[in-house]
Structure formats: C-alpha cells, structure tokens
Design an enzyme around this catalytic site. Structure first.
Site, PDB file in Angstrom:
ATOM      1  CE  LYS A  81       2.008  -5.370   6.528  1.00 58.35           C
ATOM      2  NZ  LYS A  81       1.791  -4.119   5.807  1.00 58.35           N
ATOM      3  NE  ARG A 120       3.099   8.363  13.112  1.00 60.56           N
ATOM      4  CZ  ARG A 120       2.703   9.215  12.181  1.00 60.56           C
ATOM      5  NH1 ARG A 120       2.097   8.762  11.090  1.00 60.56           N
ATOM      6  NH2 ARG A 120       2.872  10.508  12.313  1.00 60.56           N
ATOM      7  NE  ARG A 139      -3.697   1.475   2.428  1.00 56.31           N
ATOM      8  CZ  ARG A 139      -3.362   2.275   3.426  1.00 56.31           C
ATOM      9  NH1 ARG A 139      -2.468   1.899   4.297  1.00 56.31           N
ATOM     10  NH2 ARG A 139      -3.928   3.453   3.539  1.00 56.31           N
TER      11      ARG A 139
HETATM   12  C1  BTN Z   1       0.724  -3.970   2.379  1.00 61.79           C
HETATM   13  O1  BTN Z   1       0.831  -4.432   3.505  1.00 61.79           O
HETATM   14  O2  BTN Z   1       1.111  -2.827   2.101  1.00 61.79           O
HETATM   15  C2  BTN Z   1       0.091  -4.806   1.307  1.00 61.79           C
HETATM   16  C3  BTN Z   1       0.992  -5.916   0.890  1.00 61.79           C
HETATM   17  C4  BTN Z   1       0.418  -6.796  -0.182  1.00 61.79           C
HETATM   18  C5  BTN Z   1       1.450  -7.718  -0.763  1.00 61.79           C
HETATM   19  C6  BTN Z   1       0.869  -8.736  -1.693  1.00 61.79           C
HETATM   20  S1  BTN Z   1       2.015  -9.983  -2.112  1.00 61.79           S
HETATM   21  C7  BTN Z   1       0.940 -10.591  -3.348  1.00 61.79           C
HETATM   22  C8  BTN Z   1       0.331  -9.397  -4.011  1.00 61.79           C
HETATM   23  N1  BTN Z   1       1.157  -8.926  -5.094  1.00 61.79           N
HETATM   24  C9  BTN Z   1       1.686  -7.729  -4.848  1.00 61.79           C
HETATM   25  O3  BTN Z   1       2.452  -7.120  -5.611  1.00 61.79           O
HETATM   26  N2  BTN Z   1       1.268  -7.281  -3.664  1.00 61.79           N
HETATM   27  C10 BTN Z   1       0.359  -8.209  -3.025  1.00 61.79           C
END
Ligand code: BTN
Length: 272
Positions: A133, A269, A68
């Site tokens: 996390k 946060r 994100r």
């Molecule tokens: C976050 O925590 O910011 C979101 C992370 C999401 C990661 C997953 S891994 C599979 C899918 N492909 C990506 O490029 N991102 C999501």
C-alpha cells in the site's frame, strides 16, 4: 524503507504550489496547517462557506488521522502527504457513488506520470505498488439535507516512511514513494499534481458518474480475475474478483452468481 526523517520541516511553500498549479490555482483555496488532528475531520466539522472554490486542507502532522473502517491512518511528519479536499457537486446530483474509486484512479495516473511502475488499485480505496500500500483514500459525505451534495476527499500518501515504521493490518505490506521512484517530488509539487489530475477527473465524474472512468479503473484492478474474500458487516463472500461495476460496486463471481458489494465497511483480500 526510507532513512530517518528530519526533526523539523520548512514551512510549505504555497507560492511554489500556486505556481505548480498554474492556471488552475484560482480554482482552489489551499490551507496548509502545521498540525491537525485529521484534515478530514477538520473540514467536516467546520466546512468553509461555498465561495465557488475547492477548499483544500493539508497538514504536515496529523495526530488522529482517520482511515477506512474506523482505522487510524498512521503518518509521520514529513514522511507523508496528508490532505483533504471539500468537493461540492452540482445541485441535486445524487449521492456520489464510486467516488473513492475515481479518486484512486486520479492518484494512479499521477504516480504513473511520475514513472512509478506497477501501480494498481484495490477496491475501494487503496493504491498499491507491487502489492504494497502506497496511498489510501477516505471519502466522507457532508451530513445533512443539502441541495448541493458535498464530499470530503481525504488522501494519505506515503512519501518516506521511517525505517522502523510499523503499520498494522496491511497484509500486502506498505511502501513509500522514495522506494518506488527514488527522490520524490516536493510535497507542494505532489499536491499540485494530484489536484490538477483530480479536477478534470471529478468534472467527468460529476457529468457521467463513475461509468466513463470504469474501464481505466478495471485496467488497474489489483485483483482482476483472482480469488478474493470479502468480509465485514455480516458479509463473507468468496469468489473471483470481476472488478467494479458502473456505479462503483464491487463485482464478485461466486458459485451462486455474481454478487454486487457496496463499499460499506467490508474488506477485500486475496483468498488464502
Ligand atoms: C485508508 O486507507 O483507510 C484511508 C486513509 C486516508 C487517510 C487520509 S490522510 C488525510 C485525510 N485525513 C484523515 O484523517 N484521513 C485522510
């Protein structure tokens, strides 16, 4: 954190995956690539034809995993479960609000069933264990004026991080499943468990929106009634976290009243 990771990985056992899914197996079309830049990007750039199935793309290695807020999602081959699912919603349903919260809830339930303790959800997309996390969710909507709204739901879950893993920008730190439960299930079993949990949950979500799932989410709100700071996109709000509203908006009680915040690009946060 986990031991050194092996250099090579056996090919994913798709038969074991189908078996673990049982009667739900025909619902899904699952591809598992060895390498991919980002499973989210791959499904967004070339969405498979709508054949009534839920299309899932998993990757053993992602070279440009997306998180994100334009962040990178760091994963290590064999050390993470990284996959995306293309979910098509009923024709003419409105843009999916609160979807990443519903997905986080499904992940939390899977982890709890596996015996992981102290699973909590951080609005809008993080799954935490003891404040660190463990998993993240990235929902991206398929662009264009489609009669059938569709979302790519990307999930990254840390299975066994390398001892020297450094993941910037995680104030509460990171954790992995090996640390939280001992030997984690195989990635095939884990993927099956997540898809099996997501399927009925997203069916509820599609019928009723986030509203019916809200209580379950609130119970797991990592910052319930705690002071928080929300910043980004010109927003800088301090207040008490009241959790998620019926439509997934974050509720923060401030001196000027309760503010509703939509996912956008803000970050939440604990207040220092
Ligand atoms: C976050 O925590 O910011 C979101 C992370 C999401 C990661 C997953 S891994 C599979 C899918 N492909 C990506 O490029 N991102 C999501």
């Amino acid at each position: 954190m986990g031991a050194a990771l092996p250099d090579s990985f056996p090919a994913p056992d798709l038969a074991a995956l189908a078996q673990a899914l049982g009667p739900l197996a025909p619902v899904f079309d699952i591809r598992w690539w060895e390498d991919c830049d980002s499973t989210n990007a791959a499904l967004l750039e070339a969405p498979p034809e709508d054949d009534g199935k839920v299309h899932v793309l998993a990757a053993t290695r992602q070279s440009a995993g997306r998180g994100r807020r334009g962040r990178q999602w760091l994963a290590w081959p064999g050390g993470s479960l990284t996959f995306s699912a293309l979910w098509r919603f009923a024709p003419a349903s409105s843009a999916p609000a609160g979807l990443s919260l519903a997905v986080g809830l499904a992940l939390a339930r899977v982890l709890e069933k596996l015996g992981v303790a102290a699973v909590a959800l951080k609005w809008p997309n993080d799954v935490l264990v003891h404040g660190a996390k463990l998993a993240g969710v990235l929902v991206e909507l398929l662009p264009g004026r489609r009669t059938t709204p569709a979302a790519v739901i990307g999930i990254g879950l840390n299975l066994r991080l390398p001892v020297d893993a450094v993941i910037p920008g995680q104030a509460g730190g990171v954790t992995d499943l090996a640390r939280e439960m001992g030997e984690p299930p195989t990635r095939e079993h884990l993927l099956a468990a997540i898809l099996a949990e997501l399927h009925p949950m997203l069916a509820t979500y599609e019928r009723t929106g986030f509203g019916l799932l809200r209580n379950a989410w609130q119970k797991r709100n990592a910052f319930a009634n705690l002071p928080v700071q929300v910043s980004g996109e010109g927003t800088n709000i301090a207040g008490i976290c009241l959790g998620a509203d019926e439509d997934g908006a974050l509720l923060v009680r401030t001196a000027a009243g309760v503010r509703r915040i939509f996912a956008g690009e803000v970050s939440l946060r604990p207040a220092s």
